[in-house]
Design an enzyme around this catalytic site. Structure first.
Site, PDB file in Angstrom:
ATOM      1  CD  GLN A   1      -3.046   0.662   2.314  1.00 11.34           C
ATOM      2  OE1 GLN A   1      -3.093  -0.447   2.829  1.00 11.34           O
ATOM      3  NE2 GLN A   1      -3.872   1.630   2.642  1.00 11.34           N
TER       4      GLN A   1
ATOM      5  CB  SER B   1       2.948  -4.497   3.922  1.00 12.82           C
ATOM      6  OG  SER B   1       1.782  -4.385   4.708  1.00 12.82           O
ATOM      7  CG  LEU B   2      -1.406  -5.725  -0.535  1.00 14.25           C
ATOM      8  CD1 LEU B   2      -2.602  -6.561  -0.150  1.00 14.25           C
ATOM      9  CD2 LEU B   2      -1.777  -4.536  -1.371  1.00 14.25           C
TER      10      LEU B   2
ATOM     11  NE  ARG C   1      -2.492  -7.889   4.620  1.00 15.46           N
ATOM     12  CZ  ARG C   1      -1.830  -6.744   4.594  1.00 15.46           C
ATOM     13  NH1 ARG C   1      -2.348  -5.713   3.925  1.00 15.46           N
ATOM     14  NH2 ARG C   1      -0.680  -6.602   5.237  1.00 15.46           N
TER      15      ARG C   1
ATOM     16  CG  HIS D   1       2.658  -3.993   9.494  1.00 19.35           C
ATOM     17  ND1 HIS D   1       2.490  -5.314   9.145  1.00 19.35           N
ATOM     18  CD2 HIS D   1       2.535  -3.284   8.338  1.00 19.35           C
ATOM     19  CE1 HIS D   1       2.278  -5.400   7.840  1.00 19.35           C
ATOM     20  NE2 HIS D   1       2.295  -4.174   7.339  1.00 19.35           N
TER      21      HIS D   1
ATOM     22  CD  GLN E   1       2.240  -8.898   6.154  1.00 19.03           C
ATOM     23  OE1 GLN E   1       1.167  -8.321   6.158  1.00 19.03           O
ATOM     24  NE2 GLN E   1       2.838  -9.290   5.050  1.00 19.03           N
TER      25      GLN E   1
END
Length: 296
Positions: A9, A92-93, A117, A200, A249
């Site tokens: 993102q 991340s994503l 998500r 996170h 994560q």
């Protein structure tokens, strides 16, 4: 050896994917399928939506994954009969994109998980005010010590992006307190980020629980190459380990610096970014200056 890396993102931009949609019949088919999978006109948002619309987490995450995976699946390197990828990782994503491109998840299931998500994280952001900030010019251990020393607010390191750049995540007051101490410790800058919440971090616990249920219900296959996951920066090809790390994560830091270092140590000499933007190319070059960085 070639390592393919997938952005997260923040890499989105208006018009993303339109060029490949117009030039590739295979890409058009996948884009059109994506609208049916998510249940709304995602491609309209990507191609024509406003910047504000595209910045919304519920749209950003599926959009970035879709763009990244379409690029991968229409690239010869990821063709099942001539797979030419030594390792993958995603920021991340982007880890979901990497898993989909490497064959762990089907196109439909990868996009479905990205949508779940995103929705779960958006809900978590709405439960309590929180945010993130980029810290420039301090060693990782100094940032860790300062965050750990703030005990009356939630504030944690969230993204180890490259040497000298760590993103912290937490409550608004926690960000404020940490920023004061980090600047006093010699940080060049502490930049607030325009994000919906504290990704996170413990603020994402409700999202992690919701996401976990979806992950556990999905079939995960063995990847065609090692996947370096965010939570421990280690390679794995075990589906159950991949599931556990993917769930963890959401509340754990993204260890991108360590992942790239480990991929280079394992023999990666070319890092190829697969997705919108050039963020990861810049980070990789700062982490391992000797490697070649490219884009699909």
């Amino acid at each position: 050896m070639k390592a393919y890396v997938f952005p997260g993102q923040g890499s989105q931009f208006k018009g993303m994917g339109l060029d490949i949609y117009q030039s590739s019949e295979a890409a058009r088919t996948l884009f059109d399928q994506a609208n049916q999978i998510v249940g709304y006109d995602l491609t309209r948002i990507m191609f024509e939506g406003t910047d504000e619309e595209l910045k919304q987490t519920i749209y950003t995450q599926p959009a970035v994954l879709l763009h990244s995976v379409v690029l991968a699946l229409t690239t010869d390197a990821f063709a099942p009969d001539r797979f030419d990828v030594s390792m993958v990782a995603g920021h991340s994503l982007g880890e979901l994109s990497a898993l989909t491109a490497a064959g762990v998840l089907s196109f439909e299931n990868g996009l479905t998980l990205a949508s779940i998500r995103a929705t779960a994280m958006q809900r978590a952001c709405e439960l309590a005010p929180s945010s993130m900030a980029a810290v420039l010019g301090l060693p990782d251990d100094v940032i860790e010590q300062i965050c750990a020393g703030i005990t009356d607010e939630i504030i944690v390191p969230a993204n180890y992006n490259c040497p000298g750049q760590v993103v912290i995540s937490g409550s608004l007051k926690g960000i404020e307190l940490a920023a004061e101490q980090l600047k006093a410790a010699g940080a060049k800058r502490v930049l607030p980020l325009a994000v919906g919440g504290a990704f996170h971090s413990p603020f994402m616990e409700s999202a992690r629980d919701e996401f976990a249920r979806a992950v556990e219900a999905m079939p995960f296959s063995t990847p065609r190459c090692p996947v370096y996951q965010n939570v421990n920066a280690q390679p794995t090809q075990d589906p159950e380990t991949i599931k556990a790390n993917l769930i963890a994560q959401l509340t754990a830091p993204v260890r991108w610096t360590q992942s790239v270092e480990n991929m280079a140590a394992a023999g990666a000499t070319e890092f190829i970014e697969c997705g919108p933007g050039k963020v990861l190319q810049g980070l990789v070059k700062k982490i391992v200056p000797s490697v070649t960085v490219l884009a699909v």
